[in-house]
Design a protein around this motif. Sequence first.
Motif, PDB file in Angstrom:
ATOM      1  N   GLY A  28      17.546  40.351 -31.921  1.00 46.06           N
ATOM      2  CA  GLY A  28      17.332  41.360 -30.907  1.00 46.06           C
ATOM      3  C   GLY A  28      16.330  42.402 -31.336  1.00 46.06           C
ATOM      4  N   ALA A  29      15.687  42.233 -32.458  1.00 46.05           N
ATOM      5  CA  ALA A  29      14.696  43.201 -32.903  1.00 46.05           C
ATOM      6  C   ALA A  29      13.511  43.197 -31.961  1.00 46.05           C
ATOM      7  CB  ALA A  29      14.242  42.876 -34.323  1.00 46.05           C
ATOM      8  N   ASN A  69       8.177  55.097 -31.609  1.00 45.02           N
ATOM      9  CA  ASN A  69       9.575  54.755 -31.826  1.00 45.02           C
ATOM     10  C   ASN A  69      10.300  54.387 -30.547  1.00 45.02           C
ATOM     11  OD1 ASN A  69       9.563  55.142 -34.599  1.00 45.02           O
ATOM     12  ND2 ASN A  69       9.922  57.340 -34.416  1.00 45.02           N
ATOM     13  N   GLY A  70       9.567  54.275 -29.447  1.00 46.10           N
ATOM     14  CA  GLY A  70      10.183  53.899 -28.187  1.00 46.10           C
ATOM     15  C   GLY A  70      10.826  55.054 -27.454  1.00 46.10           C
ATOM     16  N   GLU A  79      16.987  61.971 -21.650  1.00 46.97           N
ATOM     17  CA  GLU A  79      16.203  60.744 -21.591  1.00 46.97           C
ATOM     18  C   GLU A  79      15.800  60.307 -23.004  1.00 46.97           C
ATOM     19  OE1 GLU A  79      15.531  58.750 -19.206  1.00 46.97           O
ATOM     20  OE2 GLU A  79      16.430  59.910 -17.586  1.00 46.97           O
ATOM     21  N   ARG A  80      15.401  61.261 -23.823  1.00 51.53           N
ATOM     22  CA  ARG A  80      15.071  60.933 -25.211  1.00 51.53           C
ATOM     23  C   ARG A  80      16.279  60.383 -25.944  1.00 51.53           C
ATOM     24  NH1 ARG A  80      13.455  65.333 -28.646  1.00 51.53           N
ATOM     25  NH2 ARG A  80      13.208  63.623 -30.125  1.00 51.53           N
ATOM     26  N   ALA A  81      17.420  61.020 -25.737  1.00 48.76           N
ATOM     27  CA  ALA A  81      18.640  60.582 -26.418  1.00 48.76           C
ATOM     28  C   ALA A  81      19.005  59.163 -26.020  1.00 48.76           C
ATOM     29  CB  ALA A  81      19.790  61.534 -26.094  1.00 48.76           C
ATOM     30  N   ARG A  87      17.323  52.026 -28.586  1.00 50.43           N
ATOM     31  CA  ARG A  87      16.500  51.413 -29.636  1.00 50.43           C
ATOM     32  C   ARG A  87      17.327  51.110 -30.875  1.00 50.43           C
ATOM     33  NH1 ARG A  87      14.008  53.588 -33.838  1.00 50.43           N
ATOM     34  NH2 ARG A  87      14.241  55.710 -33.052  1.00 50.43           N
ATOM     35  N   LEU A  88      18.189  52.033 -31.269  1.00 50.80           N
ATOM     36  CA  LEU A  88      19.009  51.828 -32.458  1.00 50.80           C
ATOM     37  C   LEU A  88      20.058  50.744 -32.258  1.00 50.80           C
ATOM     38  CD1 LEU A  88      19.529  55.524 -33.630  1.00 50.80           C
ATOM     39  CD2 LEU A  88      18.062  53.786 -34.668  1.00 50.80           C
ATOM     40  N   LEU A  89      20.494  50.564 -31.023  1.00 48.29           N
ATOM     41  CA  LEU A  89      21.507  49.544 -30.748  1.00 48.29           C
ATOM     42  C   LEU A  89      20.909  48.152 -30.568  1.00 48.29           C
ATOM     43  CD1 LEU A  89      23.754  51.580 -28.290  1.00 48.29           C
ATOM     44  CD2 LEU A  89      24.478  50.662 -30.502  1.00 48.29           C
TER      45      LEU A  89
END
Length: 240
Positions: A28-29, A69-70, A79-81, A87-89
């Motif tokens: 999923g990367a 960083n997307g 929205e940033r959060a 992205r981290l998930l």
Amino acid sequence: MTRRTDWAGHTDPQGGGHWSGGGPGGAGAEADGPWSGDQEGRGGRSRRRRGGLGGHQDSGSPSSSRAENGEPPTGDPAERARAICLRLLTGTPRTRKQLADALRKRDIPDDVADEVLSRFEEVGLINDEAFADAWVESRHHGRGLARRALARELRTKGVDSALIDEAVGQLDAEQEEATARELVARKLRSTRGLDRDKRLRRLAGMLARKGYPEGMALRVVREALEQEGEDTEDLGYEGL
């Protein structure tokens, strides 16, 4: 032991569609960009020359870094959060604390972060219970870690104590000892040629680092050495 929650196909936290992520350590990367890999060959040098003379250059600004960083370069912190969390998930679940720490490092206000994380929990993108279950299953069968070591790892990831107890409780003493015997059997051959006490320390030390209780470690190692003809009658608990 089975996993309680399938991580794929969760509802989009913004209210529409579905989001599909991999399981722990799964695929999923994000795909590599157009400039990844080897860019030598026809046209490569000319593209670099054009970029150096007058093409687009990265200004190094915070907004540019966020875009890479997307993350949305500016605007609503929520929205940033959301973008940071998604992205981290991608590719692996994370605990709520891991995501909260990441948002704090990116200067997301705590109240905004809490609201976004709670929404992600509601739709199942954050599930510390499922995370703990999957972690125990993966790390016990893949690395041979015992309950004590698994609990320690989950605590460092911010999982609630009650969830940790429930997850590691799925491993009973019989299963834990069977895994310890398998670990010793795999390591035993590499200790042949050493004296008995050194073999004992090396094998018992390996089990101790993986979180196995002292009494169990000694018993399992002694039995393995006895099967190879070693005299263990005078061995005690010293050296573990």
